[in-house]
Design a protein around this motif. Sequence first.
Motif, PDB file in Angstrom:
ATOM      1  N   SER A 142      53.829  39.380  51.391  1.00  0.00           N
ATOM      2  CA  SER A 142      52.741  38.904  52.246  1.00  0.00           C
ATOM      3  C   SER A 142      51.479  38.606  51.436  1.00  0.00           C
ATOM      4  N   VAL A 143      51.191  39.412  50.423  1.00  0.00           N
ATOM      5  CA  VAL A 143      50.010  39.161  49.590  1.00  0.00           C
ATOM      6  C   VAL A 143      50.164  37.856  48.807  1.00  0.00           C
ATOM      7  N   ILE A 144      51.339  37.634  48.220  1.00  0.00           N
ATOM      8  CA  ILE A 144      51.576  36.399  47.465  1.00  0.00           C
ATOM      9  C   ILE A 144      51.498  35.191  48.389  1.00  0.00           C
ATOM     10  N   ALA A 145      52.058  35.304  49.596  1.00  0.00           N
ATOM     11  CA  ALA A 145      51.975  34.196  50.554  1.00  0.00           C
ATOM     12  C   ALA A 145      50.521  33.897  50.901  1.00  0.00           C
ATOM     13  N   TYR A 146      49.727  34.954  51.095  1.00  0.00           N
ATOM     14  CA  TYR A 146      48.319  34.789  51.450  1.00  0.00           C
ATOM     15  C   TYR A 146      47.547  34.084  50.333  1.00  0.00           C
ATOM     16  N   VAL A 147      47.653  34.580  49.115  1.00  0.00           N
ATOM     17  CA  VAL A 147      46.846  34.024  48.030  1.00  0.00           C
ATOM     18  C   VAL A 147      47.313  32.612  47.665  1.00  0.00           C
ATOM     19  N   THR A 148      48.594  32.297  47.912  1.00  0.00           N
ATOM     20  CA  THR A 148      49.064  30.933  47.681  1.00  0.00           C
ATOM     21  C   THR A 148      48.465  29.984  48.704  1.00  0.00           C
ATOM     22  N   ALA A 149      48.428  30.407  49.963  1.00  0.00           N
ATOM     23  CA  ALA A 149      47.906  29.552  51.022  1.00  0.00           C
ATOM     24  C   ALA A 149      46.408  29.310  50.885  1.00  0.00           C
ATOM     25  N   VAL A 150      45.672  30.258  50.325  1.00  0.00           N
ATOM     26  CA  VAL A 150      44.222  30.058  50.144  1.00  0.00           C
ATOM     27  C   VAL A 150      43.906  29.415  48.798  1.00  0.00           C
ATOM     28  N   ARG A 151      44.961  29.045  48.049  1.00  0.00           N
ATOM     29  CA  ARG A 151      44.822  28.349  46.757  1.00  0.00           C
ATOM     30  C   ARG A 151      43.968  29.143  45.773  1.00  0.00           C
ATOM     31  N   ILE A 152      44.270  30.421  45.644  1.00  0.00           N
ATOM     32  CA  ILE A 152      43.520  31.243  44.693  1.00  0.00           C
ATOM     33  C   ILE A 152      43.835  30.843  43.253  1.00  0.00           C
ATOM     34  N   SER A 153      44.955  30.123  43.055  1.00  0.00           N
ATOM     35  CA  SER A 153      45.340  29.714  41.704  1.00  0.00           C
ATOM     36  C   SER A 153      44.330  28.755  41.075  1.00  0.00           C
ATOM     37  N   ARG A 154      43.477  28.126  41.903  1.00  0.00           N
ATOM     38  CA  ARG A 154      42.475  27.205  41.363  1.00  0.00           C
ATOM     39  C   ARG A 154      41.239  27.931  40.850  1.00  0.00           C
ATOM     40  N   ARG A 155      41.192  29.237  41.023  1.00  0.00           N
ATOM     41  CA  ARG A 155      40.042  30.033  40.576  1.00  0.00           C
ATOM     42  C   ARG A 155      40.520  30.968  39.473  1.00  0.00           C
ATOM     43  N   PRO A 156      40.289  30.659  38.202  1.00  0.00           N
ATOM     44  CA  PRO A 156      40.855  31.431  37.091  1.00  0.00           C
ATOM     45  C   PRO A 156      40.530  32.922  37.141  1.00  0.00           C
ATOM     46  N   THR A 157      39.301  33.284  37.472  1.00  0.00           N
ATOM     47  CA  THR A 157      38.935  34.703  37.492  1.00  0.00           C
ATOM     48  C   THR A 157      39.698  35.451  38.567  1.00  0.00           C
ATOM     49  N   TRP A 158      39.726  34.885  39.765  1.00  0.00           N
ATOM     50  CA  TRP A 158      40.457  35.525  40.856  1.00  0.00           C
ATOM     51  C   TRP A 158      41.957  35.552  40.569  1.00  0.00           C
ATOM     52  N   ARG A 159      42.463  34.505  39.963  1.00  0.00           N
ATOM     53  CA  ARG A 159      43.891  34.462  39.631  1.00  0.00           C
ATOM     54  C   ARG A 159      44.259  35.563  38.644  1.00  0.00           C
ATOM     55  N   ALA A 160      43.421  35.755  37.630  1.00  0.00           N
ATOM     56  CA  ALA A 160      43.680  36.812  36.654  1.00  0.00           C
ATOM     57  C   ALA A 160      43.642  38.185  37.315  1.00  0.00           C
ATOM     58  N   ALA A 161      42.683  38.395  38.215  1.00  0.00           N
ATOM     59  CA  ALA A 161      42.587  39.680  38.908  1.00  0.00           C
ATOM     60  C   ALA A 161      43.821  39.928  39.772  1.00  0.00           C
ATOM     61  N   LEU A 162      44.289  38.883  40.436  1.00  0.00           N
ATOM     62  CA  LEU A 162      45.459  39.035  41.305  1.00  0.00           C
ATOM     63  C   LEU A 162      46.696  39.433  40.509  1.00  0.00           C
ATOM     64  N   TRP A 163      46.994  38.680  39.442  1.00  0.00           N
ATOM     65  CA  TRP A 163      48.235  38.964  38.709  1.00  0.00           C
ATOM     66  C   TRP A 163      48.142  40.279  37.933  1.00  0.00           C
ATOM     67  N   SER A 164      46.947  40.700  37.600  1.00  0.00           N
ATOM     68  CA  SER A 164      46.794  42.046  37.035  1.00  0.00           C
ATOM     69  C   SER A 164      47.170  43.097  38.069  1.00  0.00           C
ATOM     70  N   ALA A 165      46.738  42.880  39.318  1.00  0.00           N
ATOM     71  CA  ALA A 165      47.094  43.807  40.395  1.00  0.00           C
ATOM     72  C   ALA A 165      48.594  43.807  40.653  1.00  0.00           C
ATOM     73  N   VAL A 166      49.213  42.629  40.607  1.00  0.00           N
ATOM     74  CA  VAL A 166      50.669  42.533  40.815  1.00  0.00           C
ATOM     75  C   VAL A 166      51.418  43.276  39.715  1.00  0.00           C
ATOM     76  N   ALA A 167      50.974  43.110  38.459  1.00  0.00           N
ATOM     77  CA  ALA A 167      51.635  43.805  37.353  1.00  0.00           C
ATOM     78  C   ALA A 167      51.490  45.323  37.488  1.00  0.00           C
ATOM     79  N   LEU A 168      50.296  45.784  37.860  1.00  0.00           N
ATOM     80  CA  LEU A 168      50.074  47.218  38.046  1.00  0.00           C
ATOM     81  C   LEU A 168      50.920  47.749  39.203  1.00  0.00           C
ATOM     82  N   ASN A 169      51.047  46.950  40.247  1.00  0.00           N
ATOM     83  CA  ASN A 169      51.868  47.356  41.386  1.00  0.00           C
ATOM     84  C   ASN A 169      53.336  47.454  40.995  1.00  0.00           C
TER      85      ASN A 169
END
Length: 445
Positions: free
Chosen positions: A166-193
């Motif tokens: 659900s988190v990946i679906a959410y961040v994909t739909a809001v196009r967080i990938s276009r924001r480098p800082t937010w994208r880095a924070a997200l995938w860091s959280a995914v790796a830690l999870n």
Amino acid sequence: MTEIKEHGEAAPIEGEEPETERDSGVLVVEPLLPQRIRRPSDLLRFLATLLGLVAVVLLALVAKKTLNGLEGDVIDGTNRAPFLLSGLAGVLSGAAMLGVPTAYAIERVLHRDGLRVAEGLFAAIAGMVLSFALGEWIVGAGPEDLWLLLTGGRQGVEPLNTLLTSVIAYVTAVRISRRPTWRAALWSAVALNAVALFAATAATILGIVVSILVGLAVGYATLYGIGSPNTRPPGSTIVATLAKLGFVPVRAHRLDDDHQSSRRYAVGLRDGTRLDVTVLDRDRQVAGVLYRIWRRIRLNTETRRRAIRSLRAELEREALMAYAAQAAGASIPRLVGTSEIGTEAALLAYEHIETRPLDDIPDEEIDDNLLAQIWEQVLLLQVQRLAHRRLTGDSIHVDNEGRVVLMDARSGEIAAGDLLLRLDIAQLLTYLSLRVGADRAVAAG
């Protein structure tokens, strides 16, 4: 839509209301631009994600022993971590997985972009439901091998991690990938999870990968299904860009589109001349990509070029082909200006020539002189190793004085190999043979 009359005026088609704008005294007539559009790139990403998901599952089923061995090594490594560190990773990962999307939602709302957040929440709910349904099916009626790979054979382990999906679906739909800082924070959280899940033996490698891919698929499906805000520049912006190039437009109207990847405008100038303007939209550059991929597979390597091209690359390629054809002496509309329009579009302005396509000329009017002119134009291109790649009746025109003019060189290639040049000849021979007969077409050639 608009209908272009013989004298160049634009009139609305019955039942449709054209959009008319005035920008600094310039009359612009075009259809009402939609507020939201379905981007082909989102559909392409959705299909690529589904293909990747199928490939990952099939590869896992084939290489079960290798994957199980890797799974054991990862679990052993995470189990050696101190209990306090593992617990801290679990707490931090949970907070980060919820905190990053929440913070991004707050930031968007503060920027009055709440609709995007609503679309993301819809995707998150859809991802959660789909993840739960797939998990129930895998546990209850799915293949046993797949269940073992997704759960490690442990009871109580979710085949797909609902939160992650659900988190990946959410961040994909809001196009967080276009924001480098937010994208880095997200995938860091995914790796830690992922580390926390492995330490608690609550997930498998395949389960995490499949959860991410399912979330991506749901996000892209949401983007394509709901659509995205239309960022294509309107006609008034195009007219303003032409003014910056030194032209003085007084009116403009949009023509019917012949190409999926571009828009066309007829722009009248103060001196009484006219420009034919091609507008390349960034979101339309992937249109026809499946056909281009298929053509790359079918044809020889020397015909290959990138199936997906950037907006800048497409602009430069078309402009270079136009300049090269002009230098070769071929009769084509002269390119008089190019420009980017912000970050979402670019334009190419050509001198207008009054012509009619060969498709509109009756067969009996195609005499030997006209056939000779057509082949002479092709010869000028071939001598300079230029391939037109679209020598058909809609691209071969005749002007008011009976001279042949080649249109739509945008698909062409410079420094073309022998195969491309022969394909041009074969295409033209085929078309002319259908119009005037094989004997006359071959004799003229």
